[in-house]
Design a protein around this motif. Sequence first.
Motif, PDB file in Angstrom:
ATOM      1  N   CYS A 185      -6.064   4.183  -3.924  1.00 58.38           N
ATOM      2  CA  CYS A 185      -6.244   2.774  -3.631  1.00 58.38           C
ATOM      3  C   CYS A 185      -7.496   2.109  -4.197  1.00 58.38           C
ATOM      4  O   CYS A 185      -7.410   1.126  -4.925  1.00 58.38           O
ATOM      5  CB  CYS A 185      -6.222   2.657  -2.117  1.00 58.38           C
ATOM      6  N   LYS A 195      -5.740  -5.807   3.551  1.00 62.03           N
ATOM      7  CA  LYS A 195      -6.667  -4.681   3.342  1.00 62.03           C
ATOM      8  C   LYS A 195      -7.600  -4.978   2.172  1.00 62.03           C
ATOM      9  O   LYS A 195      -7.165  -5.504   1.152  1.00 62.03           O
ATOM     10  CB  LYS A 195      -5.809  -3.452   3.063  1.00 62.03           C
ATOM     11  N   ASP A 255       0.829  -1.208   0.000  1.00 63.32           N
ATOM     12  CA  ASP A 255       0.000   0.000   0.000  1.00 63.32           C
ATOM     13  C   ASP A 255       0.866   1.262   0.000  1.00 63.32           C
ATOM     14  O   ASP A 255       1.681   1.457   0.912  1.00 63.32           O
ATOM     15  CB  ASP A 255      -0.889  -0.025   1.259  1.00 63.32           C
ATOM     16  N   ASP A 256       0.713   2.077  -1.014  1.00 62.12           N
ATOM     17  CA  ASP A 256       1.397   3.393  -1.089  1.00 62.12           C
ATOM     18  C   ASP A 256       2.921   3.280  -1.185  1.00 62.12           C
ATOM     19  O   ASP A 256       3.634   4.218  -0.803  1.00 62.12           O
ATOM     20  CB  ASP A 256       1.051   4.281   0.127  1.00 62.12           C
ATOM     21  N   LYS A 297       1.305   9.565  -5.051  1.00 60.83           N
ATOM     22  CA  LYS A 297      -0.106   9.279  -4.767  1.00 60.83           C
ATOM     23  C   LYS A 297      -0.949  10.524  -5.046  1.00 60.83           C
ATOM     24  O   LYS A 297      -0.508  11.630  -4.720  1.00 60.83           O
ATOM     25  CB  LYS A 297      -0.228   8.857  -3.305  1.00 60.83           C
ATOM     26  N   ASP A 299      -0.172  -0.492  -4.690  1.00 57.42           N
ATOM     27  CA  ASP A 299      -1.476  -0.077  -5.243  1.00 57.42           C
ATOM     28  C   ASP A 299      -1.504   1.333  -5.817  1.00 57.42           C
ATOM     29  O   ASP A 299      -2.401   1.679  -6.581  1.00 57.42           O
ATOM     30  CB  ASP A 299      -2.587  -0.237  -4.199  1.00 57.42           C
ATOM     31  N   ASN A 300      -0.548   2.146  -5.427  1.00 56.74           N
ATOM     32  CA  ASN A 300      -0.441   3.503  -6.002  1.00 56.74           C
ATOM     33  C   ASN A 300       0.899   4.075  -5.565  1.00 56.74           C
ATOM     34  O   ASN A 300       1.608   3.482  -4.752  1.00 56.74           O
ATOM     35  CB  ASN A 300      -1.608   4.414  -5.578  1.00 56.74           C
ATOM     36  N   HIS A 308       0.935   2.268   4.358  1.00 54.38           N
ATOM     37  CA  HIS A 308      -0.114   3.287   4.516  1.00 54.38           C
ATOM     38  C   HIS A 308      -0.078   3.869   5.933  1.00 54.38           C
ATOM     39  O   HIS A 308       0.350   3.197   6.864  1.00 54.38           O
ATOM     40  CB  HIS A 308      -1.474   2.628   4.249  1.00 54.38           C
TER      41      HIS A 308
HETATM   42 CA    CA Z   1      -2.918   2.979  -1.378  1.00 52.37          CA
END
Ligand code: CA
Length: 537
Positions: free
Chosen positions: A93, A146, A53-54, A371, A341-342, A289
Motif C-alpha cells: 500500500c 485511508k 484496498d487490496d 499482495k 492499491d495492490n 483490507h
Molecule cells: Ca493495500
Amino acid sequence: MLADAMSLDRRSFVKQLALVGAAIAARQGGAATPKTHAKSHTAKPNIVIILSDDVGYGDISCYGATHVRTPRIDELAAHGLRFTDAHTDAATCTPSRYAMLTGSYAWRHDGVQILPGDAQSLIGEHQATIASVLKAAGYTTGLVGKWHIGLGNGSIDWNGEIKPGPCETGFDDAFFFAATADRVPTVYIHNHHVVNLDPKDPIAVSYKEKIGDEPTGKEDPELLKMKLSEGHDGTIVDGISRIGFMTGGKAARWKDETIAQTFTTKAEEFIEKNQHHPFLLYFTPSDIHVPRAPGNQFKRMNDCGVRCDVINQLDWSVGRIVDKLRQLGLEKNTLVIFTSDNGPVVNDGYDDGSDRALDGHKPAGPFRGGKYTIFEGGTAVPFITYWPAHIKPGTSNALISQLDLLRSLAALVKQPVPEGQAEDSMNELPALLGESKKGRDSLVEEAQILAIRDGHWKLIDRSQGPGLHPRPPRPAIPKGKGAAARIARAQKYPVAPLELYDIYADPGETTNLANKFPEVVERLRAELAKIRNQGHS
Ligand code: CA
Ligand code: NG6
C-alpha cells in the motif's frame, strides 16, 4: 512488522529529491507537454478517484469473478473503459499510494514502505501531487478514507495539531485515518485534528512497547472477536487486536462495522458541498483490507466468506458515489476512476475464515501471486475509467500505470506540472479516455525487488537481491497459518535469479523463458538499469 520499525531521515530525503528533481527538469524541459488530442474535452470535469484496498484483479465480476457479484463496479465498466493491463507501482500500500499521488517510483526513495500508524509524512512539502496540481488548476480537492503515507515530522501529538499531512500535500479537505484499519490509532482525523476527541481522555500511541493497561491480543486472546493468525497482537479495540499500542481517545475510536458507512457518507457530503465548482475527490475506502468487519447488511451474503462480503460492501460504496453524482446532475461531467492499491491477499494476519471459504474464487484472476509478490498478481489491478460524456464503452489492453494519473490529469485540465516533479509519470490521457489503444511501452513493478514489463515481456531480476534501499528482508517462509502451502509453492517454483515470462501467452508466469531468450533478458536488464540510474522514466 519489521518494516514498521523503520524510520526515515526526512530531511536528507527531501534534499535528495530536490537534486534529482533539478536534473530531471533539465532533461524533460520542465512542464508536462500534453500529447495532441483528436477531441477537445470539457475544460474542467470533476474527477473522482476511487482507490480500493487490496482488491485483486479477479475480485470484481466484470473481471471474471463468479462467486461474488459487483454490479455497481460492473456498471462503470459497462459504460466506461475497462483496462486489462493496468498496474500499481508496488505490491503493497504505502509505496503504491505514494507513487500514484506523486508520479514518482517509490523505490527511488528510502523508507517508502508499509508504514506504522505514527510514521512521519513521506511526501515532501514542495513535492507535486495529483491534489496539488489540480488545486493549482482551480479544483477543490478532497480526501476521504485511508491515508497511509505518514503524518507529522517524527513525533505526533494526537491531541493537538497533526501536520504535515494530506492538507499540506494539496488537499483542501481531508477526512481520513492515519494508516490501516489494523493499525493504531483507530480514530478518524479531520484535516489536522482527531474527530470526537475528549481532551480529558488524551490519546497516546506506541509501536515500540505496550502502553496503558488495556488488554492486548498477545496477553488476552480470549477477549478477541476475531482470531489472529500472524502479528496484530497489540491493543484490542472493539474486540479486534491491532498492530501497535494505544491508550485514551475512547470516544473517538471508530467502530469497524461502520467505517464503510462513515467514509461513504463523508464522500457524498464532499460532492454535495462542492457540486458547483470543479472538484477532485480522492476516495480511498478501507475495504477490502483486514480486519474484515462488514456492516450488518453485508454479513454472510456470499458463500465465499467475509472477504466476499466486504467486496459487496465496497461495491455498495461505489454505487452510492455514482448515485450521488447522478442525483446532482454531475455524472456526465465527472471522470470516475476505479482501481485498487495492490493485489489481493486472503489471509493477512487475522483468521477470519476467508481462506477456507474461497471455494474456487481466484482473487488474482489469471495471474500468479498477489499482495507482497513480484508476480503480476501483485500489481495488476482492476482499473476502470468512466465518463459518460467522453469515454466510449469498451475494454483496453493498453499498458497503464497509476503513476500516469498525475501527468494525464494535468494534461486534461491543461495545468503544467512543476519542473522536475513526477519524474516517472507519463501523460497517457489518450489511452485513459480510449482515444488511443496504446499506453506505455514499459513499466517497473516493485515488491522489495524489481521487475520490468516491456510489452508482453516481463523480467524479474533477483540477481540484484533484495535491498534496493535499506529495508529489512521479509523472512523467507514466515511461520504460522499457510506456511505449509507457502513452502509447497516455493518448492514447486524454485527461485531463479532471472525470470523471463511472456505475460500475454503465460499470465500465470509458469514458464521461465530466460534461458531461451538471453538477448531479451539482456535488453530488459539494460532498460531497467537505465530507468534506475537516470533517475526518471
Ligand atoms: Ca493495500
Ligand atoms: C503487514 C500486516 C498486514 C497488513 C499490511 C499492510 C502483519 C502480520 N501483517 O505488516 O496485515 O496490514 O502490513 O497492508 O502484521 S497494506 O495494504 O497497507 O500494504
